[in-house]
Design an enzyme around this catalytic site. Structure first.
Site, short mmCIF file in Angstrom:
data_model
loop_
_atom_site.label_atom_id
_atom_site.label_comp_id
_atom_site.label_asym_id
_atom_site.label_seq_id
_atom_site.Cartn_x
_atom_site.Cartn_y
_atom_site.Cartn_z
N ARG A 112 33.92 53.18 89.75
CA ARG A 112 32.71 53.72 89.10
C ARG A 112 31.50 53.22 89.91
NH1 ARG A 112 32.21 53.41 82.70
NH2 ARG A 112 30.86 55.21 83.07
N ASP A 162 23.53 48.74 83.22
CA ASP A 162 24.63 48.75 84.19
C ASP A 162 24.18 48.27 85.56
OD1 ASP A 162 25.39 50.74 81.98
OD2 ASP A 162 27.26 50.25 83.02
N ASN A 190 20.90 52.53 82.63
CA ASN A 190 21.77 52.33 81.47
C ASN A 190 22.27 53.69 81.02
OD1 ASN A 190 23.02 50.55 79.51
ND2 ASN A 190 21.67 51.48 78.00
N LYS A 191 23.08 53.69 79.98
CA LYS A 191 23.71 54.90 79.48
C LYS A 191 22.70 56.04 79.32
CE LYS A 191 27.12 55.62 78.92
NZ LYS A 191 27.88 56.32 80.00
N ALA A 211 29.57 47.45 81.70
CA ALA A 211 29.41 46.83 83.01
C ALA A 211 30.14 45.49 83.16
CB ALA A 211 27.91 46.70 83.33
O1 MRU Z 1 29.85 54.53 80.49
P1 MRU Z 1 29.96 53.20 79.83
O2 MRU Z 1 30.50 53.26 78.45
O3 MRU Z 1 30.69 52.20 80.70
O4 MRU Z 1 28.46 52.69 79.73
C1 MRU Z 1 28.18 51.43 79.19
C2 MRU Z 1 26.74 51.17 79.05
O5 MRU Z 1 25.91 51.97 79.42
C3 MRU Z 1 26.32 49.85 78.54
O6 MRU Z 1 25.09 49.96 77.92
C4 MRU Z 1 26.22 48.90 79.72
O7 MRU Z 1 27.45 48.75 80.37
C5 MRU Z 1 25.65 47.58 79.48
S1 MRU Z 1 26.21 46.72 78.05
C6 MRU Z 1 27.38 45.66 78.41
#
Ligand code: MRU
Length: 350
Positions: A89, A237, A247-248, A48
């Protein structure tokens, strides 16, 4: 080297190409804002805060690309570029946050000509990137107090230097605890489908000499139920006003199992990731990515030809599973609605 930066000799944006890690450390070069947006979509740069900084530098590029001869025309071109960058995104609010911050600078009536707006935008993008590094360090400092000597930390996705401009969020806390001399062990979720844990987090931990074991995502519950995890640290995110955390994908499952087993669960979240405009997590847009990411592993098919797949890139963890939220202004505890708003107000940059 920073994850994303402006090259002042060539006047271009450069990024570590995260699709190639850990096999190669290629640096991608961009002189066109639309190509920066494409790089965000294709996850050359991801995480993010990192995509927020990339979008900010992308807008600085857009100002230089504009052929507008007057201020109004340039501002119009910047609006067009902003829309393209924000659409790259949907889940991480940092994209819209960074772009809004730069558009606000561009709209300053004291900037009367295009050259001044170009300079001001690059300066604003650089400031945003520098601030990201500084506030990550502060989150590391606050978060490290949650880590005890001898702890095993469960971590999901990649939240390190690569997910930010430098240092990181949840991994930044781990780096800070390690720097303080605490003896720690990290269980690294591999993080299917794109393997950010295996490819990126393992790489960052190895570079810093921090002990870790890579685990299959499916193993996390076993390690928590059998008492082998002291704390779960993740990033975010977008965090809604009530403390629900996007989050992921897979984070929700970790949080539920952590609570079931009495293990503290802390997202590490810069205030730029808090979206006070969204009352709760169900309002957060969840990105659905190409099914090929699930149907393949590093380019190799893993399912019968013709199979279909579902690929949500993020999930939402309801705030009742969240022990506390580490921010750059301190650790926030429930009631999150009140305390998150106060934290954002404290930064002076709502
Ligand atoms: O799909 P991505 O790799 O961009 O996802 C990233 C994450 O889910 C991180 O946990 C999130 O951006 C926060 S950590 C800086």
């Amino acid at each position: 080297m920073r994850t994303v930066f402006w090259d002042y000799d060539q006047n271009v944006v450069k990024m570590i190409d995260q699709r190639q890690l850990p096999w190669a450390t290629d640096v991608a070069v961009y002189e066109d804002y639309a190509a920066v947006a494409q790089a965000i979509t294709e996850m050359v740069v991801r995480g993010a805060p990192a995509i927020g900084a990339a979008a900010a530098f992308g807008l600085a590029l857009a100002a230089r690309q504009s052929r507008a001869t007057d201020r109004a025309g340039l501002l119009q071109d910047l609006e067009t570029a902003a829309a393209t960058l924000i659409a790259a995104r949907p889940t991480a609010v940092n994209l819209a946050w960074a772009v809004a911050r730069l558009l606000h600078v561009a709209a300053n009536n004291n900037l009367t000509n295009a050259a001044d707006i170009c300079d001001a935008l690059l300066h604003a993008a650089q400031t945003l990137a520098d601030e990201d590094v500084a506030l990550n360090r502060r989150m590391g400092f606050y978060g490290a107090e949650l880590i005890n000597d001898g702890d095993t930390i469960l971590h999901h996705c990649n939240t390190g230097a690569l997910a930010t401009v430098d240092w990181g969020t949840a991994l930044g806390v781990i780096f800070a605890a390690h720097e303080q001399g605490k003896k720690i062990q990290v269980l690294v979720d591999e993080t299917r489908p794109r393997l950010q844990g295996a490819r990126l987090t393992a790489w960052e931990l190895q570079q810093r000499g921090i002990p870790f074991d890579l685990i299959a995502d499916n193993a996390a519950g076993h390690f928590m139920r059998t008492g082998q995890v002291n704390i779960v640290l993740v990033g975010s995110d977008r965090t809604a006003a009530n403390g629900d955390v996007a989050n992921k994908i897979g984070t929700y499952k970790l949080a539920v199992v952590a609570k079931e087993n009495g293990i503290p669960f802390y997202p590490v979240v810069p205030t730029s990731t808090i979206d006070l405009n969204l009352a709760h997590g169900d309002l957060i847009p969840i990105e659905e990515r190409d099914m090929d990411e699930v149907l393949t592993v590093i380019g190799q098919p893993i399912a019968p030809a013709g199979s279909t797949a579902r690929n949500p890139a993020f999930d939402v963890t309801p705030h009742r599973y969240v022990t506390g939220i580490v921010t750059e202004v301190g650790i926030i505890y429930p009631p999150f609605g009140k305390h998150l708003r106060e934290a954002v107000e404290q930064t002076g940059k709502p």
